[in-house]
Scaffold this motif. Structure first.
Motif, mmCIF file in Angstrom:
data_model
loop_
_atom_site.group_PDB
_atom_site.id
_atom_site.type_symbol
_atom_site.label_atom_id
_atom_site.label_comp_id
_atom_site.label_asym_id
_atom_site.label_seq_id
_atom_site.Cartn_x
_atom_site.Cartn_y
_atom_site.Cartn_z
ATOM 1 N N LEU A 14 2.915 -31.103 18.328
ATOM 2 C CA LEU A 14 2.027 -32.246 18.512
ATOM 3 C C LEU A 14 2.410 -33.369 17.558
ATOM 4 O O LEU A 14 2.440 -34.550 17.935
ATOM 5 C CB LEU A 14 0.576 -31.813 18.274
ATOM 6 N N THR A 78 0.839 -34.256 8.604
ATOM 7 C CA THR A 78 0.502 -33.048 9.378
ATOM 8 C C THR A 78 1.754 -32.248 9.701
ATOM 9 O O THR A 78 1.753 -31.016 9.681
ATOM 10 C CB THR A 78 -0.183 -33.458 10.686
ATOM 11 N N VAL A 100 7.464 -2.030 5.068
ATOM 12 C CA VAL A 100 7.632 -0.858 5.926
ATOM 13 C C VAL A 100 8.999 -0.228 5.697
ATOM 14 O O VAL A 100 9.153 0.988 5.742
ATOM 15 C CB VAL A 100 7.446 -1.266 7.408
ATOM 16 N N GLN A 101 9.989 -1.082 5.441
ATOM 17 C CA GLN A 101 11.346 -0.568 5.251
ATOM 18 C C GLN A 101 11.448 0.289 3.999
ATOM 19 O O GLN A 101 12.145 1.292 3.996
ATOM 20 C CB GLN A 101 12.314 -1.746 5.111
ATOM 21 N N ASP A 102 10.738 -0.148 2.922
ATOM 22 C CA ASP A 102 10.897 0.530 1.648
ATOM 23 C C ASP A 102 10.342 1.941 1.729
ATOM 24 O O ASP A 102 9.158 2.135 1.967
ATOM 25 C CB ASP A 102 10.171 -0.273 0.562
ATOM 26 N N ASP A 103 11.174 2.919 1.505
ATOM 27 C CA ASP A 103 10.759 4.315 1.661
ATOM 28 C C ASP A 103 9.665 4.703 0.690
ATOM 29 O O ASP A 103 8.705 5.350 1.057
ATOM 30 C CB ASP A 103 11.973 5.236 1.443
ATOM 31 N N GLU A 104 9.826 4.288 -0.581
ATOM 32 C CA GLU A 104 8.879 4.724 -1.609
ATOM 33 C C GLU A 104 7.451 4.331 -1.246
ATOM 34 O O GLU A 104 6.556 5.167 -1.164
ATOM 35 C CB GLU A 104 9.265 4.074 -2.951
ATOM 36 N N TYR A 106 6.202 3.279 1.566
ATOM 37 C CA TYR A 106 5.712 3.772 2.848
ATOM 38 C C TYR A 106 5.284 5.226 2.734
ATOM 39 O O TYR A 106 4.202 5.622 3.161
ATOM 40 C CB TYR A 106 6.817 3.626 3.902
ATOM 41 N N CYS A 107 6.151 6.035 2.101
ATOM 42 C CA CYS A 107 5.851 7.463 2.071
ATOM 43 C C CYS A 107 4.647 7.742 1.183
ATOM 44 O O CYS A 107 3.818 8.589 1.501
ATOM 45 C CB CYS A 107 7.062 8.242 1.557
ATOM 46 N N ARG A 108 4.577 6.998 0.052
ATOM 47 C CA ARG A 108 3.456 7.260 -0.838
ATOM 48 C C ARG A 108 2.148 6.912 -0.142
ATOM 49 O O ARG A 108 1.179 7.657 -0.208
ATOM 50 C CB ARG A 108 3.592 6.442 -2.123
ATOM 51 N N LYS A 110 1.536 6.857 2.995
ATOM 52 C CA LYS A 110 1.247 7.765 4.092
ATOM 53 C C LYS A 110 0.731 9.098 3.538
ATOM 54 O O LYS A 110 -0.175 9.698 4.083
ATOM 55 C CB LYS A 110 2.522 8.005 4.904
ATOM 56 N N ALA A 111 1.325 9.543 2.420
ATOM 57 C CA ALA A 111 0.899 10.818 1.844
ATOM 58 C C ALA A 111 -0.510 10.701 1.298
ATOM 59 O O ALA A 111 -1.334 11.600 1.447
ATOM 60 C CB ALA A 111 1.870 11.230 0.743
ATOM 61 N N LYS A 112 -0.791 9.570 0.658
ATOM 62 C CA LYS A 112 -2.119 9.381 0.056
ATOM 63 C C LYS A 112 -3.198 9.473 1.107
ATOM 64 O O LYS A 112 -4.269 10.006 0.863
ATOM 65 C CB LYS A 112 -2.201 7.982 -0.581
ATOM 66 N N ARG A 113 -2.910 8.927 2.269
ATOM 67 C CA ARG A 113 -3.931 8.893 3.303
ATOM 68 C C ARG A 113 -3.985 10.213 4.042
ATOM 69 O O ARG A 113 -4.317 10.246 5.207
ATOM 70 C CB ARG A 113 -3.615 7.773 4.292
ATOM 71 N N LEU A 114 -3.732 11.281 3.338
ATOM 72 C CA LEU A 114 -3.849 12.615 3.902
ATOM 73 C C LEU A 114 -2.945 12.778 5.095
ATOM 74 O O LEU A 114 -3.357 13.175 6.146
ATOM 75 C CB LEU A 114 -5.310 12.864 4.313
#
Lengths: 114, 849
Positions: A14, A78, A100-104, A106-108, A110-114
């Motif tokens: 615009l 604007t 999401v790419q970083d393994d540490e 992501y995995c932590r 995911k593990a924390k959330r049971l």
């Protein structure tokens, strides 16, 4: 997230259109182009005689030209804001993708959330 | 005839479809003028060579195979085990890609065909990967179950600490518990502690109350944060409970109820010290488990990451293989010669590709027996194939939506490339809106490679992207017609200087507000070079003038378009060697159309040229210019015209005679249209019968049969011809009037555009202080939004629809048959695209995280 991106892109398009059109319209008003006479002429009973009409019309032309250019300037701002919005949205997306790419992390998480 | 081998293994027969077509088609292959010539081929291939040949044919996408085993069940076909194996592999690959955290990278093109041995290796590998991931997932679930149990126990102990903190009860309870270890004994309380789903607590409590006759003590405390189910990842609300009871019987009953309500029971120590010890132990175990879970998850991600690179390529390979085996199932097996027989339709120009594919298959399999390609002459109707590129595909789709062209009839899509955008632009003519459309389409076209990569489900986007070349042309033509109508966002441009001048003196100008400019004085006699004069935008009779102009323009375009359509039927008659129909159908049709409606257009041209404001002869002045429509109606109704005042009754000498002659010829054309073709067929049948009689007795029986059948067919032909004639004659009138929509939509567009400008943007252009610039800023955004939504999108869609209707009904009904069926070749790209639409990448089960 893509709402911000969508908003940014819309505002950017615009703004580009507005800058081009308002700038050209400003030039045309400055040139006192006849096609815009209906925008510039004073009201039906707002003038007394021919000379007054001409004076008011010429004045209006110049005023509207200035208005157009001021509006162009606001649209430049604007445009800048929308560009920053897009950059910010893209950055956030990139950070989320990196996370999401970083393994540490992501995995932590995911593990924390049971 | 079949299977004769020559020295190089090839045998070509020269006879093809339509034996009456003795001359080979002079047009080169792959033009859009008409659809391509198709050949029915029979292939004889060895089973070993079949796979590689089919792979190459799938890549090329040139052959449409026919099912030679239509009555065979899917489960009894030859290659059913291979198809089943491919399905299994595909299922496993799909499951694995569902486990991936993000969509996998796109497939790399595989350089060569995979041999059956390599495919076996791939199958084993996919099997192994699937079992490995399943094992990891199972382990993770077990770990999560243990983790859940530990967490629940920890929460249980923490919550029940409050129950046991009452010191007096504490001593009594702990004493009994210490000695009897939760086994109830006379006079002392035992307890059971556990965790149950919160939703079940009320009914659980009620049940316990009933079975114990009120002799239990039930305490509960809800766990605030929800826990996650290890298998399904659903969130669970749980409540900690402790049941105090007295006696062994009640204990058994309580335990049964707990089982029924799926409450997990935990051994909970009674003393504070024991509880603390247990808590400490649990904490360390929880920490260990968390670390193990993290490592399991990392391992899983590593495995998946390794697979993610290749999985798309494997998926493509498996799908291609499945497609090949599906097609091989359509072949029939010749037991005697031990080879597969296939029938396919192939365009004539692509025959060499087919031959090369067969040869490559033979070479790759190392079989000594070559594959044979054999043309089959047939009277069946082949499929219609129009070779298109990315530009012409859109227009061809527009035409095919109405009906696939009959085999080798003239293809209207070629002309649609220009007439469609042009007729659209006549209805849409505005330079500003045309420019917006052009810019939008240009962006789509310039970045088409990037846009083609993201495959979305969004249908609207797919429609716009697929039609980007159509939109581009429509935009360019709209800019042109906007130039002619001199209309940019409802304002006119004055590029060359207006040809109208002021003829009033200053005194008159000051005293009056509206003036009439007579073209006799006020017109400078040199016309505005391109388009409508900009002076018209201020005229009060602007709409009246433009109405007359646009209506006449619409009729002229309409008659030209329809005449072109009728003339295209000549091309068909010529190609299919039905020259008699040119005289029996085309000539009467075109005469009818031209003598009536092109004469109307000629009257329009004459009126434009002959009558003028500065004519010396009063009869040629502006007040005497006749209404062309009234002249036409009087001509059709054979009415007399009388002279009025100094005006002549007719436009030119001899008009009455010429008009009557045209009318007579036009009406004479109708019976020719009605009876020409049936009479010709009767005569042709009679000639056949006569030559049949001279030919002998055998011919007579055949001719007699033909005449009997001819009698019935004659009635049908008469009725069909009557329907066509009525359709054409009535259609000539109604379709000509239908083209007036070109005027109607352009008027609506111009008026909408003017309304938007005057009601929105003009308010912002009020002048005054620079604060009005903010008003202009806001109003411009509103005006731009409505311009896009109403004028570009809504009007654009509307004009598109009307142009499509004009093409389908008014243009194509004059010559188009459209009874063909499409050519659907065996092509990997089509199959892979269709599969991708069905299969979406989503995680396997469970709610999104």
């Amino acid at each position: 997230m893509s709402l911000l991106l969508g908003c940014g892109v819309c505002c950017m398009l615009l703004s580009i259109w507005a800058i081009l059109q308002l700038f050209v319209m400003g030039i045309f008003f400055k040139m006192e182009v006849l096609a815009f006479i209906e925008e510039a002429e004073p009201d039906h009973h707002g003038y007394e005689d021919y000379d007054d009409f001409m004076k008011q019309t010429k004045e209006n032309y110049q005023l509207i030209a200035v208005n157009c250019w001021v509006a162009t300037f606001i649209y430049v701002i604007t445009l800048g804001l929308s560009y920053m919005c897009i950059k910010h949205a893209k950055n956030k997306e990139r950070m989320a993708a990196d996370n999401v790419q970083d393994d540490e992390t992501y995995c932590r998480s995911k593990a924390k959330r049971l | 005839m079949k299977g004769e081998q020559s020295s190089n293994g090839k045998e070509i027969m020269l006879e093809t479809y339509a034996p009456q077509l003795e001359i080979l088609d002079p047009h080169p292959a792959g033009t859009m003028f008409r659809s391509e010539e198709m050949v029915l081929c029979q292939l004889f291939v060895q089973p070993e060579a079949a796979y590689v040949s089919m792979y190459e044919l799938g890549e090329a996408g040139i052959a449409q195979f026919r099912d030679l085993n239509p009555h065979v069940n899917d489960f009894q076909r030859r290659y059913v085990t291979e198809v089943r194996r491919c399905n299994e592999m595909e299922r496993k690959l799909r499951w694995v890609s569902g486990e991936l955290p993000e969509p996998p990278p796109p497939p790399k093109p595989s350089p060569r065909v995979l041999t059956p041995r390599e495919i076996n290796i791939l199958e084993e590998r996919i099997d192994y990967i699937e079992s490995e991931i399943q094992e990891i997932t199972r382990n993770a679930q077990n770990l999560k179950t243990d983790y859940l149990a530990l967490i629940e126990l920890k929460l249980l102990i923490e919550k029940t600490q409050t129950f046991f903190q009452d010191h007096s009860a504490h001593r009594k309870i702990s004493a009994s518990v210490q000695i009897y270890n939760n086994d109830g004994a006379l006079g002392h309380l035992g307890f059971i502690a556990g965790v149950v789903a919160t939703a079940r607590v009320p009914s659980f409590e009620r049940m316990l109350w009933r079975i114990s006759h009120g002799n239990i003590f039930f305490k509960q405390a809800q766990i605030d944060e929800p826990l996650k189910d290890p298998v399904t990842s659903h969130e669970l609300q749980k409540t900690v409970f402790v049941v105090f009871f007295h006696g062994e019987q009640i204990k058994l009953r309580v335990k049964k109820v707990c089982n029924g309500f799926q409450a997990t029971l935990y051994p909970c120590p009674a003393t504070y010290k024991e509880q603390q010890d247990m808590l400490a132990g649990i904490e360390s175990r929880i920490k260990d488990l968390e670390m193990v879970l993290e490592q399991t998850e990392q391992h899983r991600r590593l495995v998946l990451a390794n697979i993610a690179r290749d999985i798309s390529t494997w998926m493509v390979v498996v799908r291609k293989e499945k497609a090949i085996y599906h097609t091989l199932n359509m072949f029939s097996m010749d037991i005697v010669k031990k080879c597969l027989i296939a029938e396919c339709w192939v365009p004539r120009c692509d025959l060499h590709i087919l031959q090369k594919a067969l040869d490559n298959g033979v070479k790759a399999s190392g079989s000594p027996i070559p594959s044979i390609l054999h043309h089959v002459p047939t009277l069946e109707i082949p499929p219609t194939y129009n070779r298109t590129n990315k530009f012409t595909r859109g227009f061809q789709t527009l035409i095919d939506s109405y009906g696939i062209a009959s085999y080798r009839e003239v293809n209207p899509a070629l002309y649609t490339i220009i007439t469609f955008p042009f007729l659209f632009a006549v209805m849409f003519g505005d330079m500003g809106h045309g420019l917006i459309m052009t810019v939008f389409a240009a962006i789509l076209v310039i970045f088409e490679k990037k846009f083609a990569k993201n495959k979305t489900d969004n249908e609207i986007w797919n429609i716009f992207f697929g039609g980007r070349y159509i939109i581009l042309l429509m935009g360019i033509f709209s800019v042109y017609t906007g130039l002619i109508y001199n209309d940019i966002f409802s304002k006119s441009l004055n590029i060359f200087g207006s040809s109208w001048q002021n003829v009033y003196d200053e005194q008159t100008l000051r005293n009056y507000s509206t003036f009439e400019l007579d073209p006799k004085d006020a017109y400078t006699k040199t016309p505005y070079p391109l388009g409508i004069d900009p002076a018209w935008q201020f005229a009060a009779n602007n709409i009246i003038f433009l109405n007359s102009f646009k209506m006449k323009l619409s009729i002229i375009f309409g008659v030209l378009h329809m005449a072109f359509g009728v003339t295209l039927s000549v091309v068909n008659f010529n190609f299919f060697k039905k020259a008699e129909l040119i005289f029996l159908q085309y000539i009467p049709q075109i005469l009818f159309l031209l003598l009536l409606f092109w004469y109307l257009c000629i009257l329009m041209f004459m009126k434009w040229i002959m009558y003028s404001a500065d004519a010396t002869d009063k009869a040629l002045g502006t007040s005497c210019a006749p209404s062309v429509l009234i002249i036409f109606i009087n001509m059709m109704l054979l009415k007399e015209s009388t002279a009025k005042g100094s005006c002549k009754p007719f436009m030119y000498a001899g008009q009455e005679i010429i008009q009557n002659i045209f009318l007579a010829i036009a009406f004479l054309c109708i019976p020719i249209m009605l009876f020409g073709k049936p009479v010709y067929q009767i005569m042709a049948a009679k000639k056949q019968k006569r030559s049949g009689v001279e030919g002998g007795a055998a011919g007579e029986a055949g001719a007699g049969g033909a005449e009997g059948a001819g009698g019935e067919a004659l009635g049908e032909v008469l009725i069909t011809q009557a329907i066509h004639t009525i359709e054409y004659v009535l259609g000539a009138v109604s379709h000509t009037a239908s083209y007036l929509r070109l005027w109607a939509l352009s008027l609506a567009h111009a008026q909408l555009s003017a309304v938007l400008w005057q009601r929105l943007l003009k308010i912002g252009l009020g002048g005054g202080s620079p604060v009005n610039a903010i008003l202009l800023y806001l109003l411009f955004a509103a005006w731009a939004f409505f311009t896009l939504a109403i004028l570009v999108l809504m009007e654009g869609l509307s004009a598109f629809l009307h142009t499509l209707r004009l093409h389908w009904v008014e243009f194509m009904s004059k010559f188009y048959e459209g009874q063909g069926y499409a050519f659907l070749p065996f092509s990997f790209s089509v199959i892979l695209e269709a599969d991708e639409v069905d299969i979406k990448e989503k995680p396997n089960g469970g709610p999104p995280e």
